[in-house]
Design a protein around this motif. Structure first.
Motif, mmCIF file in Angstrom:
data_model
loop_
_atom_site.group_PDB
_atom_site.id
_atom_site.type_symbol
_atom_site.label_atom_id
_atom_site.label_comp_id
_atom_site.label_asym_id
_atom_site.label_seq_id
_atom_site.Cartn_x
_atom_site.Cartn_y
_atom_site.Cartn_z
ATOM 1 N N VAL A 96 0.863 -1.183 0.000
ATOM 2 C CA VAL A 96 0.000 0.000 0.000
ATOM 3 C C VAL A 96 0.899 1.231 0.000
ATOM 4 C CG1 VAL A 96 -1.783 1.307 1.207
ATOM 5 C CG2 VAL A 96 -1.836 -1.197 1.222
ATOM 6 N N VAL A 97 0.698 2.102 -0.972
ATOM 7 C CA VAL A 97 1.517 3.306 -1.104
ATOM 8 C C VAL A 97 0.625 4.524 -0.912
ATOM 9 C CG1 VAL A 97 3.147 4.577 -2.551
ATOM 10 C CG2 VAL A 97 2.963 2.083 -2.776
ATOM 11 N N ASN A 98 0.929 5.325 0.100
ATOM 12 C CA ASN A 98 0.116 6.513 0.375
ATOM 13 C C ASN A 98 0.721 7.756 -0.260
ATOM 14 O OD1 ASN A 98 -1.864 8.229 1.370
ATOM 15 N ND2 ASN A 98 -0.706 8.645 3.213
ATOM 16 N N LEU A 99 0.114 8.194 -1.356
ATOM 17 C CA LEU A 99 0.503 9.425 -2.047
ATOM 18 C C LEU A 99 -0.574 10.483 -1.906
ATOM 19 C CD1 LEU A 99 1.788 7.699 -5.299
ATOM 20 C CD2 LEU A 99 3.153 8.437 -3.344
ATOM 21 N N ALA A 100 -1.585 10.195 -1.089
ATOM 22 C CA ALA A 100 -2.714 11.110 -0.922
ATOM 23 C C ALA A 100 -2.424 12.085 0.210
ATOM 24 C CB ALA A 100 -3.989 10.324 -0.624
ATOM 25 N N ALA A 101 -2.611 13.360 -0.055
ATOM 26 C CA ALA A 101 -2.431 14.385 0.972
ATOM 27 C C ALA A 101 -2.743 15.738 0.355
ATOM 28 C CB ALA A 101 -1.010 14.398 1.526
ATOM 29 N N GLU A 102 -2.966 16.734 1.197
ATOM 30 C CA GLU A 102 -3.095 18.105 0.727
ATOM 31 C C GLU A 102 -1.714 18.592 0.298
ATOM 32 O OE1 GLU A 102 -3.983 21.157 -0.786
ATOM 33 O OE2 GLU A 102 -5.789 20.457 0.272
ATOM 34 N N THR A 103 -1.552 18.930 -0.975
ATOM 35 C CA THR A 103 -0.228 19.293 -1.479
ATOM 36 C C THR A 103 -0.100 20.771 -1.859
ATOM 37 O OG1 THR A 103 -0.881 18.629 -3.721
ATOM 38 C CG2 THR A 103 0.217 16.974 -2.346
ATOM 39 N N LYS A 104 -1.181 21.527 -1.764
ATOM 40 C CA LYS A 104 -1.094 22.946 -2.081
ATOM 41 C C LYS A 104 -0.393 23.679 -0.939
ATOM 42 C CE LYS A 104 -5.353 23.108 -4.816
ATOM 43 N NZ LYS A 104 -6.715 23.680 -4.925
ATOM 44 N N TYR A 105 0.381 24.685 -1.300
ATOM 45 C CA TYR A 105 1.046 25.498 -0.294
ATOM 46 C C TYR A 105 0.139 26.638 0.142
ATOM 47 C CZ TYR A 105 5.283 22.949 -1.308
ATOM 48 O OH TYR A 105 6.201 21.940 -1.447
ATOM 49 N N GLY A 106 0.488 27.220 1.304
ATOM 50 C CA GLY A 106 -0.248 28.386 1.776
ATOM 51 C C GLY A 106 -1.602 28.084 2.379
ATOM 52 N N GLN A 107 -1.860 26.834 2.747
ATOM 53 C CA GLN A 107 -3.134 26.474 3.352
ATOM 54 C C GLN A 107 -3.068 26.649 4.875
ATOM 55 O OE1 GLN A 107 -5.680 25.552 1.012
ATOM 56 N NE2 GLN A 107 -3.980 26.342 -0.206
ATOM 57 N N SER A 108 -4.220 26.624 5.493
ATOM 58 C CA SER A 108 -4.280 26.803 6.945
ATOM 59 C C SER A 108 -3.869 25.533 7.672
ATOM 60 C CB SER A 108 -5.705 27.191 7.367
ATOM 61 O OG SER A 108 -6.586 26.099 7.170
ATOM 62 N N ASP A 109 -3.570 25.690 8.951
ATOM 63 C CA ASP A 109 -3.216 24.551 9.786
ATOM 64 C C ASP A 109 -4.337 23.516 9.792
ATOM 65 O OD1 ASP A 109 -1.284 23.584 12.121
ATOM 66 O OD2 ASP A 109 -3.346 23.353 12.837
ATOM 67 N N ALA A 110 -5.580 23.976 9.857
ATOM 68 C CA ALA A 110 -6.727 23.064 9.904
ATOM 69 C C ALA A 110 -6.834 22.238 8.623
ATOM 70 C CB ALA A 110 -8.012 23.849 10.134
ATOM 71 N N VAL A 111 -6.552 22.863 7.485
ATOM 72 C CA VAL A 111 -6.623 22.153 6.203
ATOM 73 C C VAL A 111 -5.577 21.053 6.145
ATOM 74 C CG1 VAL A 111 -6.243 22.377 3.711
ATOM 75 C CG2 VAL A 111 -7.655 24.050 4.907
ATOM 76 N N TYR A 112 -4.347 21.369 6.562
ATOM 77 C CA TYR A 112 -3.297 20.353 6.554
ATOM 78 C C TYR A 112 -3.544 19.271 7.596
ATOM 79 C CZ TYR A 112 -0.451 23.343 3.517
ATOM 80 O OH TYR A 112 0.016 24.089 2.467
ATOM 81 N N GLN A 113 -4.101 19.647 8.735
ATOM 82 C CA GLN A 113 -4.388 18.658 9.765
ATOM 83 C C GLN A 113 -5.374 17.615 9.252
ATOM 84 O OE1 GLN A 113 -3.003 18.248 12.859
ATOM 85 N NE2 GLN A 113 -4.241 16.384 13.024
ATOM 86 N N GLU A 114 -6.406 18.081 8.583
ATOM 87 C CA GLU A 114 -7.411 17.152 8.068
ATOM 88 C C GLU A 114 -6.930 16.437 6.810
ATOM 89 O OE1 GLU A 114 -12.141 17.366 7.522
ATOM 90 O OE2 GLU A 114 -11.066 18.705 6.159
ATOM 91 N N GLY A 115 -6.371 17.204 5.863
ATOM 92 C CA GLY A 115 -6.049 16.642 4.557
ATOM 93 C C GLY A 115 -4.715 15.933 4.465
#
Length: 398
Positions: free
Chosen positions: A91-110
């Motif tokens: 299983v290879v996990n390549l899923a994540a929020e990859t955009k820069y400049g997002q909020s802490d909450a967005v990265y925490q969830e995504g």
């Protein structure tokens, strides 16, 4: 225990598989006849993922199955792992929020919550190997080549949350996992690695300006081709050790100067650097400087897209502020090489960057107008070359 098919070829689940690295990994596994099945789980279906024709064809291969999944949702994650045909070996996990400049909450969830949802589900299914893709931006941003045990000091919000994923993975003692920390990843489908430099280089050809960048030519932005990231995943499936971290970076010791030289060769443009003193002055009012930079880049880009009838494209020259500071991305790959791995593309070359550009042009996502010296944007003062213009010293896109 998960089992391979009767020929010993593993069943592979690629989470975030329609993204930049994911589509290339699926292609690598299928073209090299390495797997008995690949399931791709992603919230973005192939039809909406801006795949080129080569990748579209791979996703129609009988070995490939797509399952639309919102991996932030634990129930959706469970569905991605559930297959009546059997368990997945790798299983290879390549899923994540990859955009820069997002909020802490967005990265925490995504990023954090998503990755740990997937890791915990992998532990439930007792997968033989779970590979997590992190980033080299977790290291202290100095010029010394970082090894896996070097000082950790994440310098982007994305890297901060990737490091939190790594920390939490260490608590899953029943999960057989390893972590890859790639340098700036580039190749077919790249949007956030070296692609913005190509776009900006084309803009300066279009406007007949000298490309001027913050800081100096020595700013390190180490690189790795996406094909070698895919090869490293497969190599470590066979040779990696549980719980270990591996840097994935070519031997080019890529700097801003080296990349700028390649971009200038492709577009026949001149370039220069603002230097440390002027760049430090700009840093005092970086928000305003970045807004000006992006405005100057976006206007000719939009003009060229309109001329070429491109109404929708995933590409743009936007640069996020946190990537414009004097941060070195410098890494050492000795640990991975010691396992027997060798890089197929050890350095960035003009042909590698032209391949990215040509692929986007062929797919109708990059305006040809930017490459025509006759089609100039009238809104630019062609003599004005001394304003602060900047470029990006990259990250992975998953």
């Amino acid at each position: 225990m998960a089992t391979s098919d009767e020929r010993g070829k593993p069943r592979v689940l690629v989470l975030g598989g329609t993204g930049f690295i994911g589509r290339n990994l699926v292609t690598y596994l299928v073209q090299n006849d390495l797997v008995s099945k690949v399931r791709v789980a992603d919230k973005v279906p192939p039809a909406l993922a801006w795949l080129n024709q080569k990748h579209k064809d791979i996703f129609t291969n009988p070995l490939v199955e797509f399952k639309q999944s919102n991996l932030i949702n634990p129930a959706s994650v469970a569905g991605a792992f559930t297959d009546p045909e059997g368990e997945y070996d790798l299983v290879v996990n390549l899923a994540a929020e990859t955009k820069y400049g997002q909020s802490d909450a967005v990265y925490q969830e995504g990023t954090v919550n998503l990755s740990m949802n997937c890791a915990r589900e992998a532990a439930k299914h007792n997968v033989r190997m779970f590979v997590e893709l992190s980033t080299g931006q977790v290291y202290a941003a100095d010029k010394k080549l970082a090894q896996e045990d070097s000082k950790i000091d994440p310098w982007t919000m994305l890297a901060k949350h990737k490091m939190e994923v790594e920390r939490q993975l260490r608590n899953l003692t029943d999960l057989n996992y390893l972590v890859l920390r790639p340098a700036t990843v580039y190749g077919l489908g790249d949007k956030n690695g070296l692609a913005p430099r190509l776009i900006i280089g084309a803009i300066y050809k279009y406007t007949r300006q000298k490309m001027k960048m913050l800081w100096t030519k020595d700013l390190q932005m180490n690189t790795v081709h996406v094909l070698d990231v895919c090869r490293a995943v497969w190599h470590l499936w066979n040779h990696g050790k549980k719980g270990q971290v591996y840097n994935v970076v070519d031997s080019n010791n890529t700097t801003q100067g080296k990349v700028s030289e390649l971009v200038s060769e492709i577009f026949s443009i001149k370039y220069d650097f603002m230097g440390t003193v002027v760049s430090n002055m700009a840093r005092v009012n970086m928000t305003s400087v970045v807004e000006d930079i992006n405005d100057r880049h976006m206007r000719p880009w939009a003009d060229a897209c309109q001329k070429d009838g491109i109404d929708n494209t995933p590409l743009n020259p936007f640069l996020d502020q946190e990537l414009l500071y004097n941060k070195n991305l410098a890494m050492d790959s000795s640990k991975l090489i010691a396992t027997g791995f060798s890089y197929s593309i050890p350095q960035v070359k003009v042909d590698c960057l032209r391949e990215i550009l040509d692929d986007y042009i062929k797919s109708g996502l990059f305006p040809r107008s930017l490459l025509s010296s006759e089609m100039l944007w009238n809104g630019v003062d062609h003599e004005e070359t001394e304003e602060i213009l900047a470029d990006q010293n990259g990250c992975p896109d998953s």
